[in-house]
Scaffold this motif. Structure first.
Motif, PDB file in Angstrom:
ATOM      1  N   GLU A   5       0.910  -1.242   0.038  1.00  0.00           N
ATOM      2  CA  GLU A   5      -0.110   0.214  -0.314  1.00  0.00           C
ATOM      3  C   GLU A   5       1.235   1.275   0.322  1.00  0.00           C
ATOM      4  O   GLU A   5       1.795   1.616   0.204  1.00  0.00           O
ATOM      5  N   CYS A  21      -1.949   0.309  -4.039  1.00  0.00           N
ATOM      6  CA  CYS A  21      -1.909  -1.138  -4.212  1.00  0.00           C
ATOM      7  C   CYS A  21      -1.046  -1.429  -6.165  1.00  0.00           C
ATOM      8  O   CYS A  21      -1.503  -1.781  -6.158  1.00  0.00           O
ATOM      9  N   TRP A  37     -10.527  -4.112  -0.789  1.00  0.00           N
ATOM     10  CA  TRP A  37      -9.730  -3.203   0.265  1.00  0.00           C
ATOM     11  C   TRP A  37     -10.185  -2.959   1.404  1.00  0.00           C
ATOM     12  O   TRP A  37     -11.598  -3.067   1.717  1.00  0.00           O
ATOM     13  N   ARG A  39     -10.424  -2.402   5.962  1.00  0.00           N
ATOM     14  CA  ARG A  39      -9.121  -1.306   7.219  1.00  0.00           C
ATOM     15  C   ARG A  39      -9.992  -1.680   8.366  1.00  0.00           C
ATOM     16  O   ARG A  39     -11.036  -2.816   8.894  1.00  0.00           O
ATOM     17  N   THR A  68     -16.953   5.272  -1.984  1.00  0.00           N
ATOM     18  CA  THR A  68     -16.235   4.408  -2.863  1.00  0.00           C
ATOM     19  C   THR A  68     -15.924   4.422  -3.727  1.00  0.00           C
ATOM     20  O   THR A  68     -16.940   4.136  -4.259  1.00  0.00           O
ATOM     21  N   ILE A  70     -13.724   2.397  -6.086  1.00  0.00           N
ATOM     22  CA  ILE A  70     -11.915   0.990  -6.428  1.00  0.00           C
ATOM     23  C   ILE A  70     -11.696   1.440  -8.222  1.00  0.00           C
ATOM     24  O   ILE A  70     -12.558   1.076  -8.623  1.00  0.00           O
ATOM     25  N   LEU A  81      -7.757   2.273  -4.242  1.00  0.00           N
ATOM     26  CA  LEU A  81      -9.011   3.106  -3.448  1.00  0.00           C
ATOM     27  C   LEU A  81      -8.814   4.965  -3.119  1.00  0.00           C
ATOM     28  O   LEU A  81      -8.014   5.452  -2.966  1.00  0.00           O
ATOM     29  N   TYR A  94      -5.249   0.886   6.777  1.00  0.00           N
ATOM     30  CA  TYR A  94      -5.770   0.023   5.731  1.00  0.00           C
ATOM     31  C   TYR A  94      -4.970  -0.443   4.970  1.00  0.00           C
ATOM     32  O   TYR A  94      -3.780  -0.280   4.303  1.00  0.00           O
ATOM     33  N   CYS A  96      -4.543  -3.980   1.323  1.00  0.00           N
ATOM     34  CA  CYS A  96      -4.632  -4.414   0.196  1.00  0.00           C
ATOM     35  C   CYS A  96      -4.971  -5.713   0.502  1.00  0.00           C
ATOM     36  O   CYS A  96      -4.181  -6.550   1.137  1.00  0.00           O
TER      37      CYS A  96
END
Length: 123
Positions: A5, A21, A37, A39, A68, A70, A81, A94, A96
């Motif tokens: 990341e 990522c 992703w 978290r 969000t 991606i 992200l 966070y 990946c």
């Protein structure tokens, strides 16, 4: 496979958080792989945020879907992200990860994970 990341560690409230990522040792276009992703807020459990599949389809956590996005860059073997309108409640580590389903791995014992990156939302 290795995932890494990258992105800013500090984001101001109302701004957009953007993380990338970078994947090595596997292609993000390989069939049957899902790239997610996830978290972990301080003191809380893992929270799946969203996934992009090998063919580019995206899936999002309903409670975060409006904020969000991606995306991916297949030429760089990266996926990204973006989380908009962040608040201090978005402070978290966070990650990946690569998994076998659209919901991503549910624990660090599954799939493959990056080391994680701390993002703090604060003015």
């Amino acid at each position: 496979v290795q995932l890494q990341e990258s992105g800013p560690g500090l984001v101001k409230p109302s701004q957009t958080l953007s993380l990338t990522c970078t994947v090595s040792g596997d292609s993000i276009r390989t069939n049957y792989n899902y790239w997610s992703w996830i978290r972990q807020p301080p003191g809380k459990g893992l929270e799946w945020m969203g996934t992009i599949s090998a063919n580019g389809n995206t899936y999002y956590r309903p409670s975060l879907e409006s904020r969000t996005s991606i995306s991916r860059d297949t030429s760089k073997n990266q996926f990204t992200l973006q989380l908009s309108s962040v608040t201090p409640e978005d402070t978290a580590v966070y990650y990946c990860a690569r998994g076998a389903t659209m919901r991503g791995p549910t624990s660090k014992a599954e799939g493959a994970w990056g080391q994680g990156t701390q993002v703090t939302v604060s003015s």
